[in-house]
Motif scaffolding. Structure first.
Motif, PDB file in Angstrom:
ATOM      1  N   VAL A 374       0.855  -1.193   0.000  1.00 16.15           N
ATOM      2  CA  VAL A 374       0.000   0.000   0.000  1.00 16.15           C
ATOM      3  C   VAL A 374       0.896   1.251   0.000  1.00 16.15           C
ATOM      4  O   VAL A 374       1.969   1.256   0.615  1.00 16.15           O
ATOM      5  CB  VAL A 374      -0.937   0.000   1.227  1.00 16.15           C
ATOM      6  CG1 VAL A 374      -0.154   0.037   2.521  1.00 16.15           C
ATOM      7  CG2 VAL A 374      -1.927   1.162   1.154  1.00 16.15           C
ATOM      8  N   PHE A 375       0.444   2.290  -0.739  1.00 22.47           N
ATOM      9  CA  PHE A 375       1.206   3.533  -0.784  1.00 22.47           C
ATOM     10  C   PHE A 375       0.767   4.403   0.386  1.00 22.47           C
ATOM     11  O   PHE A 375      -0.343   4.932   0.414  1.00 22.47           O
ATOM     12  CB  PHE A 375       0.981   4.255  -2.116  1.00 22.47           C
ATOM     13  CG  PHE A 375       1.919   5.390  -2.345  1.00 22.47           C
ATOM     14  CD1 PHE A 375       1.504   6.703  -2.150  1.00 22.47           C
ATOM     15  CD2 PHE A 375       3.228   5.153  -2.725  1.00 22.47           C
ATOM     16  CE1 PHE A 375       2.377   7.750  -2.370  1.00 22.47           C
ATOM     17  CE2 PHE A 375       4.109   6.194  -2.945  1.00 22.47           C
ATOM     18  CZ  PHE A 375       3.690   7.495  -2.756  1.00 22.47           C
ATOM     19  N   ASP A 376       1.659   4.554   1.392  1.00 17.42           N
ATOM     20  CA  ASP A 376       1.304   5.234   2.635  1.00 17.42           C
ATOM     21  C   ASP A 376       2.358   6.293   2.969  1.00 17.42           C
ATOM     22  O   ASP A 376       3.535   5.973   3.165  1.00 17.42           O
ATOM     23  CB  ASP A 376       1.200   4.204   3.764  1.00 17.42           C
ATOM     24  CG  ASP A 376       0.695   4.814   5.055  1.00 17.42           C
ATOM     25  OD1 ASP A 376       0.976   4.231   6.120  1.00 17.42           O
ATOM     26  OD2 ASP A 376       0.019   5.871   4.995  1.00 17.42           O
ATOM     27  N   GLU A 377       1.919   7.540   2.959  1.00 18.14           N
ATOM     28  CA  GLU A 377       2.773   8.659   3.335  1.00 18.14           C
ATOM     29  C   GLU A 377       4.063   8.683   2.530  1.00 18.14           C
ATOM     30  O   GLU A 377       5.172   8.799   3.057  1.00 18.14           O
ATOM     31  CB  GLU A 377       3.079   8.618   4.836  1.00 18.14           C
ATOM     32  CG  GLU A 377       1.837   8.794   5.699  1.00 18.14           C
ATOM     33  CD  GLU A 377       2.149   8.786   7.186  1.00 18.14           C
ATOM     34  OE1 GLU A 377       1.215   9.031   7.955  1.00 18.14           O
ATOM     35  OE2 GLU A 377       3.306   8.539   7.564  1.00 18.14           O
ATOM     36  N   GLY A 378       3.894   8.491   1.229  1.00 13.92           N
ATOM     37  CA  GLY A 378       5.010   8.686   0.324  1.00 13.92           C
ATOM     38  C   GLY A 378       5.880   7.469   0.059  1.00 13.92           C
ATOM     39  O   GLY A 378       6.869   7.579  -0.678  1.00 13.92           O
ATOM     40  N   SER A 379       5.529   6.302   0.620  1.00 14.97           N
ATOM     41  CA  SER A 379       6.346   5.119   0.355  1.00 14.97           C
ATOM     42  C   SER A 379       5.455   3.872   0.297  1.00 14.97           C
ATOM     43  O   SER A 379       4.338   3.863   0.825  1.00 14.97           O
ATOM     44  CB  SER A 379       7.425   4.944   1.439  1.00 14.97           C
ATOM     45  OG  SER A 379       6.814   4.711   2.698  1.00 14.97           O
ATOM     46  N   TRP A 380       5.983   2.819  -0.335  1.00 13.11           N
ATOM     47  CA  TRP A 380       5.256   1.561  -0.436  1.00 13.11           C
ATOM     48  C   TRP A 380       5.608   0.667   0.754  1.00 13.11           C
ATOM     49  O   TRP A 380       6.778   0.446   1.057  1.00 13.11           O
ATOM     50  CB  TRP A 380       5.616   0.842  -1.731  1.00 13.11           C
ATOM     51  CG  TRP A 380       5.078   1.520  -2.962  1.00 13.11           C
ATOM     52  CD1 TRP A 380       5.762   2.334  -3.792  1.00 13.11           C
ATOM     53  CD2 TRP A 380       3.749   1.433  -3.447  1.00 13.11           C
ATOM     54  NE1 TRP A 380       4.952   2.795  -4.803  1.00 13.11           N
ATOM     55  CE2 TRP A 380       3.692   2.237  -4.611  1.00 13.11           C
ATOM     56  CE3 TRP A 380       2.597   0.792  -3.030  1.00 13.11           C
ATOM     57  CZ2 TRP A 380       2.534   2.404  -5.360  1.00 13.11           C
ATOM     58  CZ3 TRP A 380       1.449   0.946  -3.782  1.00 13.11           C
ATOM     59  CH2 TRP A 380       1.412   1.742  -4.918  1.00 13.11           C
ATOM     60  N   GLU A 381       4.553   0.149   1.392  1.00 20.21           N
ATOM     61  CA  GLU A 381       4.732  -0.695   2.561  1.00 20.21           C
ATOM     62  C   GLU A 381       3.889  -1.966   2.428  1.00 20.21           C
ATOM     63  O   GLU A 381       2.863  -1.977   1.748  1.00 20.21           O
ATOM     64  CB  GLU A 381       4.311   0.041   3.844  1.00 20.21           C
ATOM     65  CG  GLU A 381       5.131   1.278   4.135  1.00 20.21           C
ATOM     66  CD  GLU A 381       4.660   2.001   5.388  1.00 20.21           C
ATOM     67  OE1 GLU A 381       5.256   3.028   5.722  1.00 20.21           O
ATOM     68  OE2 GLU A 381       3.690   1.511   6.034  1.00 20.21           O
ATOM     69  N   GLY A 382       4.351  -3.035   3.099  1.00 17.04           N
ATOM     70  CA  GLY A 382       3.584  -4.287   3.075  1.00 17.04           C
ATOM     71  C   GLY A 382       2.200  -4.099   3.677  1.00 17.04           C
ATOM     72  O   GLY A 382       2.006  -3.336   4.632  1.00 17.04           O
ATOM     73  N   TYR A 383       1.215  -4.849   3.090  1.00 17.27           N
ATOM     74  CA  TYR A 383      -0.178  -4.650   3.514  1.00 17.27           C
ATOM     75  C   TYR A 383      -0.862  -6.016   3.652  1.00 17.27           C
ATOM     76  O   TYR A 383      -0.708  -6.897   2.806  1.00 17.27           O
ATOM     77  CB  TYR A 383      -0.917  -3.796   2.499  1.00 17.27           C
ATOM     78  CG  TYR A 383      -2.305  -3.368   2.928  1.00 17.27           C
ATOM     79  CD1 TYR A 383      -3.429  -3.910   2.319  1.00 17.27           C
ATOM     80  CD2 TYR A 383      -2.487  -2.444   3.935  1.00 17.27           C
ATOM     81  CE1 TYR A 383      -4.709  -3.508   2.709  1.00 17.27           C
ATOM     82  CE2 TYR A 383      -3.758  -2.044   4.334  1.00 17.27           C
ATOM     83  CZ  TYR A 383      -4.862  -2.584   3.727  1.00 17.27           C
ATOM     84  OH  TYR A 383      -6.126  -2.212   4.111  1.00 17.27           O
ATOM     85  N   SER A 384      -1.645  -6.209   4.723  1.00 13.60           N
ATOM     86  CA  SER A 384      -2.397  -7.445   4.937  1.00 13.60           C
ATOM     87  C   SER A 384      -3.782  -7.313   4.335  1.00 13.60           C
ATOM     88  O   SER A 384      -4.540  -6.404   4.700  1.00 13.60           O
ATOM     89  CB  SER A 384      -2.494  -7.748   6.438  1.00 13.60           C
ATOM     90  OG  SER A 384      -3.311  -8.885   6.660  1.00 13.60           O
ATOM     91  N   GLY A 385      -4.119  -8.226   3.421  1.00 14.32           N
ATOM     92  CA  GLY A 385      -5.429  -8.162   2.778  1.00 14.32           C
ATOM     93  C   GLY A 385      -5.819  -9.484   2.137  1.00 14.32           C
ATOM     94  O   GLY A 385      -5.003 -10.399   1.986  1.00 14.32           O
TER      95      GLY A 385
END
Length: 449
Positions: A374-385
């Motif tokens: 997920v794109f969060d606050e300017g960076s891509w981070e791992g996301y649970s979905g």
């Protein structure tokens, strides 16, 4: 010359001395005695009318053990021993054994009696004096009309010179309607009066007969033919392994339906249309939704959007000679999704998707991995979905839902399914209250048969 005469004279003297030193005849062991082998019936042994059991007997004196060997015509190897029984009579022992002979044993045999290092041999004849004329009579295959796969009984009698000919091998053969050649089906042995019978399976309309190949003692013969008509009847069918998935499902998402059409005595049948029906909760009416034509092994795949909870099933109408069938019903709960939040959603992406091994053997597991971010606050981070796995068979334009899995907190994805057909695979994230959906790149995997 004088030297040679002296040597000869010495040899005579030594020989005479040896004779003086030898024990007397009264104290030396006597050599064993073996009488000539008697054979009953006398040679030649006539096997014209069938097998004959011959009795061999001889006597020994001065021996506790004996052996009788028989060697077939033309055999240069060591003879085969005959089992013997013994009877004691004073200094003599009588030995007796038996062996059966038939027309395949015709010729000159050798015998050899052995006892305590002594032996005695001789020969005897096994003969066919007359080649018999044979005939197969009263041949019958019944019943005359049966369903495909039913058992029928074939009977008859083999005669030789007008008499029942027992202990002979008779072949049961069959010629299918529309062909010219008979094929071997079964083999039976005639009884003492020449009668024979066999139970065989009738799969096609055609003609049955019995064949006696003949021996060195009897000529071959063939029976009259008897026709049996076979009707195919009506075969049963069933739909195995029907499944509607995923369960539960959100309203508007697609359901995938699968199973296999099996027909009695044929297994999975391709090229037959199977329809998918739905009955909503609270309703008593089944409604047609979609259909598919069965492929290899009778398998079918179909999909439709989910609108409300209820029951799903597959139906096959049947065809000429095959009854229709209905699968077990599968209930699926449909969740009504909540309205989307007013706030904007974050972008997502599926990366590093890989389907392996490549290629894979049919029916073995394929493994899939990737990462949801997920794109969060300017960076891509791992996301649970929740992420769905889709498959598009080679040559098809339609993606099919396969299963659902979840990424871990770091976004890592891993799952596996069995591979049945070659094609492309991909992950699809449908999004959630906080994020938009995303689709991974696809990966093609070839499935080896």
């Amino acid at each position: 010359m004088l030297q040679r005469i002296r040597v000869a004279a010495l040899a005579v003297a030594l020989g005479a001395g040896a004779l003086v030193m030898a024990p007397s005849a009264a104290t030396a062991a006597a050599d064993p005695v073996i009488t000539r082998v008697g054979i009953s019936p006398n040679s030649p042994i006539d096997v014209t009318s069938g097998a004959v059991t011959a009795t061999f007997s001889f006597a020994t004196k001065g021996a506790d053990k004996a052996e009788l060997q028989l060697k077939p015509p033309g055999d240069v190897s060591v003879g085969k021993p005959v089992d013997l029984t013994s009877t004691k009579d004073g200094d003599w022992t009588k030995w007796t054994g038996t062996r059966s002979f038939d027309s395949t044993n015709a010729g000159t045999w050798s015998w050899l009696a052995v006892a305590a290092g002594a032996s005695r041999g001789g020969t005897f004849e096994v003969s066919v004096k007359k080649v018999l004329d044979t005939k197969i009579v009263d041949f019958d295959a019944s019943p005359d009309s049966v369903d495909k796969g039913d058992l029928i009984k074939v009977t008859g009698q083999l005669l030789a010179d007008g008499k029942g000919y027992g202990g002979q091998s008779v072949a049961i053969t069959f010629r299918e309607r529309g062909t010219d050649a008979y094929r071997h089906v079964a083999k039976v042995t005639t009884g003492g009066n020449g009668w024979f019978s066999a139970t065989v399976r009738a799969d096609e309309t055609g003609w049955w007969r019995a064949e006696f190949a003949g021996t060195s003692a009897a000529k071959g013969s063939v029976s009259d033919t008897d026709r049996v008509d076979v009707s195919r009847g009506v075969l049963g069918s069933r739909i195995a392994g029907f499944d509607a998935r995923p369960e539960p499902v959100d309203k508007g998402d697609r359901l995938t339906f699968s199973g296999a059409l099996l027909v009695q005595d044929r297994g999975g049948v391709a090229g037959e249309r199977v329809s998918i029906f739905f009955k909503a909760d609270g309703s008593s009416r089944w409604e047609y939704v979609t259909s598919d034509v069965t492929g290899r092994g009778g398998r079918f795949w179909a999909s439709a959007p989910a609108q409300t909870s209820g029951w799903w099933r597959a139906e096959y109408e049947g065809t000429r000679g095959v009854r229709g069938s209905v699968s077990d019903a599968d209930w699926v709960k449909v969740n009504q999704p909540a309205p989307p939040p007013a706030a904007s959603k974050a972008d997502t992406r599926l990366i590093k998707f890989n389907a392996y091994p490549e290629p894979v053997k049919r029916g073995k597991y394929l493994k899939f991995k990737g990462r949801l971010q997920v794109f969060d606050e300017g960076s891509w981070e791992g996301y649970s979905g929740k992420v769905a796995l889709f498959f598009k068979p080679a040559g098809s334009k339609k993606w099919q839902y396969v299963k659902t899995t979840w990424s871990n907190d770091g976004g890592g994805l891993y799952t596996k399914v069995k591979g049945w057909n070659s094609g492309r695979w991909r992950f699809v994230f449908g999004g959630d209250d906080d994020t938009y959906g995303a689709t991974s790149g696809s990966d093609y995997v070839r499935v080896k048969r």
